[in-house]
Scaffold this motif. Structure first.
Motif, PDB file in Angstrom:
ATOM      1  N   SER A 165       0.839  -1.178   0.000  1.00  0.00           N
ATOM      2  CA  SER A 165       0.000   0.000   0.000  1.00  0.00           C
ATOM      3  C   SER A 165       0.876   1.230   0.000  1.00  0.00           C
ATOM      4  N   TRP A 180      -5.610 -12.802   7.670  1.00  0.00           N
ATOM      5  CA  TRP A 180      -6.006 -12.173   6.412  1.00  0.00           C
ATOM      6  C   TRP A 180      -6.308 -13.249   5.370  1.00  0.00           C
ATOM      7  N   ARG A 217      -8.744   1.311   4.503  1.00  0.00           N
ATOM      8  CA  ARG A 217      -7.876   0.837   3.414  1.00  0.00           C
ATOM      9  C   ARG A 217      -7.939  -0.685   3.327  1.00  0.00           C
ATOM     10  N   ASN A 218      -7.976  -1.140   2.070  1.00  0.00           N
ATOM     11  CA  ASN A 218      -7.934  -2.578   1.814  1.00  0.00           C
ATOM     12  C   ASN A 218      -7.134  -2.792   0.540  1.00  0.00           C
ATOM     13  N   GLN A 244     -11.137  -7.224  -0.260  1.00  0.00           N
ATOM     14  CA  GLN A 244     -11.338  -7.443   1.181  1.00  0.00           C
ATOM     15  C   GLN A 244     -10.325  -8.419   1.781  1.00  0.00           C
ATOM     16  N   ILE A 294      -6.176  -6.305   4.607  1.00  0.00           N
ATOM     17  CA  ILE A 294      -6.837  -5.521   5.656  1.00  0.00           C
ATOM     18  C   ILE A 294      -5.854  -4.533   6.281  1.00  0.00           C
ATOM     19  N   TRP A 295      -5.498  -3.486   5.533  1.00  0.00           N
ATOM     20  CA  TRP A 295      -4.528  -2.510   6.042  1.00  0.00           C
ATOM     21  C   TRP A 295      -5.027  -1.810   7.300  1.00  0.00           C
ATOM     22  N   SER A 296      -6.317  -1.837   7.561  1.00  0.00           N
ATOM     23  CA  SER A 296      -6.837  -1.201   8.778  1.00  0.00           C
ATOM     24  C   SER A 296      -6.283  -1.864  10.036  1.00  0.00           C
TER      25      SER A 296
END
Length: 192
Positions: free
Chosen positions: A5, A53, A156-157, A144, A147-149
């Protein structure tokens, strides 16, 4: 193969092993992970932050099936032992499917198609900066899987990520990205 990302720091020093009684536990809250990332002065590796993930199960073969027939641009570079960088402008390019790349990368005896002019023993191939949102425009469920959150980057995904796929020896010359930070999720293989 890695997903990254552009709005997030590259994950040497080990940060948080978080293993308790044989079960994985995320060692940091999203807020703490982001605080660490934003204060780093050198690369770091985060352990046990992505074990749940869905993208953890991605393989090149799986993505080849998902992308079925989609053309991807591969940068072709010469395998060599010298230290002269092979920048993007000095490489050749091949348009191929991920399946054709895997055939070239894994079965060196019967090469045909777009890689026919590139002897595997002399060349590496690298599909870099492939934006997940463009690659999987008709398979949006895959966004999905990333899962950068979990690292504090709310909302962010995979949609905001890039995908990097390369053969042995594929590389980008040493450089410094001057924007924000990078977070790399290595799915298969290894990166130095």
């Amino acid at each position: 193969m890695a997903a990254g990302s552009g709005a997030t720091t590259a994950a040497g020093a080990a940060v948080g092993t978080g293993e308790e009684e044989g079960e994985y536990v995320k060692p940091f809250t999203p807020e703490k992970a982001k605080e660490i990332i934003m204060s780093l002065q050198q690369p770091a590796v985060f352990y046990n932050m992505v074990f749940d993930w869905p993208a953890q199960h991605w393989t090149a073969e799986h993505l080849s099936k998902v992308l079925h027939g989609k053309q991807i641009r591969f940068r072709m570079g010469m395998k060599s032992t010298d230290t002269v960088p092979q920048f993007e402008t000095s490489c050749n390019y091949v348009e191929a499917t991920l399946e054709e790349f895997l055939t070239w990368n894994c079965d060196h005896s019967s090469i045909s198609g777009p890689f026919i002019d590139y002897d595997y023993s002399k060349f590496w191939a690298y599909a870099d900066y492939k934006y997940v949102v463009s690659l999987f425009e008709d398979k949006t469920d895959i966004f999905q899987d990333v899962i950068w959150s979990d690292f504090g980057f709310r909302g962010r995904n995979g949609r905001e990520s890039t995908l990097w796929i390369g053969s042995l020896g594929a590389h980008t010359p040493c450089h410094l990205d001057s924007y924000g930070c990078n977070l790399v999720f290595q799915v298969q293989g290894r990166k130095r």
